[in-house]
Design a protein around this motif. Structure first.
Motif, PDB file in Angstrom:
ATOM      1  N   GLY A  14       0.778  -1.230   0.000  1.00  0.00           N
ATOM      2  CA  GLY A  14       0.000   0.000   0.000  1.00  0.00           C
ATOM      3  C   GLY A  14       0.808   1.278   0.000  1.00  0.00           C
ATOM      4  O   GLY A  14       0.246   2.363  -0.026  1.00  0.00           O
ATOM      5  N   GLY A  15       2.121   1.162  -0.001  1.00  0.00           N
ATOM      6  CA  GLY A  15       2.966   2.353   0.028  1.00  0.00           C
ATOM      7  C   GLY A  15       3.179   3.001  -1.322  1.00  0.00           C
ATOM      8  O   GLY A  15       3.654   4.137  -1.392  1.00  0.00           O
ATOM      9  N   SER A  16       2.814   2.311  -2.384  1.00  0.00           N
ATOM     10  CA  SER A  16       3.040   2.882  -3.718  1.00  0.00           C
ATOM     11  C   SER A  16       2.219   2.118  -4.758  1.00  0.00           C
ATOM     12  O   SER A  16       1.646   1.065  -4.474  1.00  0.00           O
ATOM     13  CB  SER A  16       4.530   2.813  -4.092  1.00  0.00           C
ATOM     14  OG  SER A  16       4.964   1.469  -4.169  1.00  0.00           O
ATOM     15  N   GLY A  17       2.169   2.690  -5.946  1.00  0.00           N
ATOM     16  CA  GLY A  17       1.570   2.028  -7.100  1.00  0.00           C
ATOM     17  C   GLY A  17       0.119   1.629  -6.930  1.00  0.00           C
ATOM     18  O   GLY A  17      -0.691   2.347  -6.354  1.00  0.00           O
ATOM     19  N   ILE A  18      -0.203   0.439  -7.449  1.00  0.00           N
ATOM     20  CA  ILE A  18      -1.572  -0.068  -7.428  1.00  0.00           C
ATOM     21  C   ILE A  18      -2.063  -0.267  -5.991  1.00  0.00           C
ATOM     22  O   ILE A  18      -3.215   0.037  -5.677  1.00  0.00           O
ATOM     23  CB  ILE A  18      -1.685  -1.375  -8.233  1.00  0.00           C
ATOM     24  CG1 ILE A  18      -1.426  -1.099  -9.715  1.00  0.00           C
ATOM     25  CG2 ILE A  18      -3.045  -2.035  -8.035  1.00  0.00           C
ATOM     26  CD1 ILE A  18      -1.278  -2.345 -10.568  1.00  0.00           C
ATOM     27  N   GLY A  19      -1.187  -0.745  -5.111  1.00  0.00           N
ATOM     28  CA  GLY A  19      -1.569  -0.932  -3.711  1.00  0.00           C
ATOM     29  C   GLY A  19      -2.007   0.372  -3.073  1.00  0.00           C
ATOM     30  O   GLY A  19      -3.012   0.428  -2.357  1.00  0.00           O
ATOM     31  N   VAL A  32     -11.819   1.394   6.961  1.00  0.00           N
ATOM     32  CA  VAL A  32     -10.624   1.660   7.755  1.00  0.00           C
ATOM     33  C   VAL A  32      -9.524   0.840   7.089  1.00  0.00           C
ATOM     34  O   VAL A  32      -9.653  -0.379   6.950  1.00  0.00           O
ATOM     35  CB  VAL A  32     -10.809   1.225   9.221  1.00  0.00           C
ATOM     36  CG1 VAL A  32      -9.506   1.390   9.992  1.00  0.00           C
ATOM     37  CG2 VAL A  32     -11.940   2.012   9.868  1.00  0.00           C
ATOM     38  N   VAL A  33      -8.468   1.505   6.642  1.00  0.00           N
ATOM     39  CA  VAL A  33      -7.448   0.848   5.831  1.00  0.00           C
ATOM     40  C   VAL A  33      -6.173   0.637   6.640  1.00  0.00           C
ATOM     41  O   VAL A  33      -5.627   1.576   7.224  1.00  0.00           O
ATOM     42  CB  VAL A  33      -7.131   1.670   4.566  1.00  0.00           C
ATOM     43  CG1 VAL A  33      -6.064   0.985   3.731  1.00  0.00           C
ATOM     44  CG2 VAL A  33      -8.397   1.883   3.751  1.00  0.00           C
ATOM     45  N   TYR A  34      -5.710  -0.607   6.663  1.00  0.00           N
ATOM     46  CA  TYR A  34      -4.427  -0.955   7.263  1.00  0.00           C
ATOM     47  C   TYR A  34      -3.442  -1.108   6.111  1.00  0.00           C
ATOM     48  O   TYR A  34      -3.571  -2.024   5.296  1.00  0.00           O
ATOM     49  CB  TYR A  34      -4.546  -2.246   8.071  1.00  0.00           C
ATOM     50  CG  TYR A  34      -5.422  -2.060   9.290  1.00  0.00           C
ATOM     51  CD1 TYR A  34      -4.862  -1.657  10.498  1.00  0.00           C
ATOM     52  CD2 TYR A  34      -6.795  -2.241   9.215  1.00  0.00           C
ATOM     53  CE1 TYR A  34      -5.667  -1.451  11.611  1.00  0.00           C
ATOM     54  CE2 TYR A  34      -7.602  -2.049  10.322  1.00  0.00           C
ATOM     55  CZ  TYR A  34      -7.026  -1.650  11.511  1.00  0.00           C
ATOM     56  OH  TYR A  34      -7.823  -1.441  12.607  1.00  0.00           O
ATOM     57  N   VAL A  35      -2.517  -0.181   6.041  1.00  0.00           N
ATOM     58  CA  VAL A  35      -1.573  -0.116   4.926  1.00  0.00           C
ATOM     59  C   VAL A  35      -0.331  -0.911   5.291  1.00  0.00           C
ATOM     60  O   VAL A  35       0.395  -0.555   6.214  1.00  0.00           O
ATOM     61  CB  VAL A  35      -1.193   1.349   4.613  1.00  0.00           C
ATOM     62  CG1 VAL A  35      -0.242   1.405   3.440  1.00  0.00           C
ATOM     63  CG2 VAL A  35      -2.440   2.190   4.354  1.00  0.00           C
ATOM     64  N   THR A  36      -0.096  -2.004   4.566  1.00  0.00           N
ATOM     65  CA  THR A  36       1.122  -2.775   4.778  1.00  0.00           C
ATOM     66  C   THR A  36       2.060  -2.543   3.610  1.00  0.00           C
ATOM     67  O   THR A  36       1.635  -2.411   2.461  1.00  0.00           O
ATOM     68  CB  THR A  36       0.839  -4.280   4.917  1.00  0.00           C
ATOM     69  OG1 THR A  36       0.361  -4.790   3.685  1.00  0.00           O
ATOM     70  CG2 THR A  36      -0.173  -4.559   6.017  1.00  0.00           C
ATOM     71  N   ASP A  37       3.322  -2.435   3.942  1.00  0.00           N
ATOM     72  CA  ASP A  37       4.351  -2.243   2.922  1.00  0.00           C
ATOM     73  C   ASP A  37       5.688  -2.577   3.550  1.00  0.00           C
ATOM     74  O   ASP A  37       5.862  -2.427   4.765  1.00  0.00           O
ATOM     75  CB  ASP A  37       4.355  -0.794   2.418  1.00  0.00           C
ATOM     76  CG  ASP A  37       5.058  -0.651   1.082  1.00  0.00           C
ATOM     77  OD1 ASP A  37       4.375  -0.770   0.047  1.00  0.00           O
ATOM     78  OD2 ASP A  37       6.288  -0.450   1.071  1.00  0.00           O
ATOM     79  N   ILE A  38       6.624  -3.020   2.766  1.00  0.00           N
ATOM     80  CA  ILE A  38       7.959  -3.306   3.272  1.00  0.00           C
ATOM     81  C   ILE A  38       8.640  -2.021   3.747  1.00  0.00           C
ATOM     82  O   ILE A  38       9.469  -2.032   4.631  1.00  0.00           O
ATOM     83  CB  ILE A  38       8.805  -4.053   2.215  1.00  0.00           C
ATOM     84  CG1 ILE A  38      10.017  -4.699   2.858  1.00  0.00           C
ATOM     85  CG2 ILE A  38       9.157  -3.126   1.055  1.00  0.00           C
ATOM     86  CD1 ILE A  38      10.723  -5.695   1.964  1.00  0.00           C
ATOM     87  N   THR A  46       1.129   7.012   2.700  1.00  0.00           N
ATOM     88  CA  THR A  46      -0.217   6.665   2.236  1.00  0.00           C
ATOM     89  C   THR A  46      -1.243   6.954   3.324  1.00  0.00           C
ATOM     90  O   THR A  46      -2.300   7.534   3.054  1.00  0.00           O
ATOM     91  CB  THR A  46      -0.288   5.187   1.809  1.00  0.00           C
ATOM     92  OG1 THR A  46       0.637   4.971   0.735  1.00  0.00           O
ATOM     93  CG2 THR A  46      -1.687   4.803   1.349  1.00  0.00           C
ATOM     94  N   VAL A  47      -0.936   6.581   4.557  1.00  0.00           N
ATOM     95  CA  VAL A  47      -1.841   6.847   5.674  1.00  0.00           C
ATOM     96  C   VAL A  47      -2.044   8.350   5.838  1.00  0.00           C
ATOM     97  O   VAL A  47      -3.168   8.814   6.063  1.00  0.00           O
ATOM     98  CB  VAL A  47      -1.323   6.205   6.978  1.00  0.00           C
ATOM     99  CG1 VAL A  47      -2.103   6.713   8.193  1.00  0.00           C
ATOM    100  CG2 VAL A  47      -1.414   4.688   6.890  1.00  0.00           C
ATOM    101  N   ASP A  48      -0.976   9.115   5.697  1.00  0.00           N
ATOM    102  CA  ASP A  48      -1.084  10.575   5.797  1.00  0.00           C
ATOM    103  C   ASP A  48      -2.034  11.124   4.736  1.00  0.00           C
ATOM    104  O   ASP A  48      -2.844  12.015   5.012  1.00  0.00           O
ATOM    105  CB  ASP A  48       0.284  11.234   5.668  1.00  0.00           C
ATOM    106  CG  ASP A  48       1.193  10.961   6.866  1.00  0.00           C
ATOM    107  OD1 ASP A  48       0.703  10.509   7.919  1.00  0.00           O
ATOM    108  OD2 ASP A  48       2.414  11.196   6.728  1.00  0.00           O
ATOM    109  N   ALA A  60       0.763  -0.777   9.079  1.00  0.00           N
ATOM    110  CA  ALA A  60       1.073  -2.118   9.572  1.00  0.00           C
ATOM    111  C   ALA A  60       2.265  -2.613   8.746  1.00  0.00           C
ATOM    112  O   ALA A  60       2.106  -3.416   7.833  1.00  0.00           O
ATOM    113  CB  ALA A  60      -0.123  -3.039   9.442  1.00  0.00           C
ATOM    114  N   ALA A  61       3.452  -2.073   9.045  1.00  0.00           N
ATOM    115  CA  ALA A  61       4.649  -2.400   8.265  1.00  0.00           C
ATOM    116  C   ALA A  61       4.850  -3.908   8.214  1.00  0.00           C
ATOM    117  O   ALA A  61       4.735  -4.586   9.228  1.00  0.00           O
ATOM    118  CB  ALA A  61       5.872  -1.721   8.861  1.00  0.00           C
TER     119      ALA A  61
END
Length: 78
Positions: A14-19, A32-38, A46-48, A60-61
């Protein structure tokens, strides 16, 4: 459009691109979105953006190639 009010969404990459696009769309639809990304920094960006647009999001790294990190992330989400 589909309403996702009162739903939770966990989106990987979720940190970039299509996610990221899915994160923003789901938040716009009320989830409510939990953004996971490496990259925790990219996930936070993204959360901001989600919160700046009135939505709810949380970081949620997670490296989804590591099973234990996935388990830990879902435990953190609750």
């Amino acid at each position: 459009m589909l309403s996702l009010s009162n739903k939770n969404a966990v989106i990987t990459g979720g940190g970039s691109g299509i996610g990221k696009a899915f994160c923003l769309l789901f938040a716009q639809q009320g989830a409510v979105v939990y953004v996971t990304d490496i990259s925790e920094a990219n996930a936070q960006n993204t959360v901001d953006e989600i919160t700046a647009n009135g939505g709810k999001g949380f970081v949620a790294a997670c490296d989804v190639s590591n099973q234990q990190k996935v388990v830990d992330s879902f435990a953190q989400i609750g």
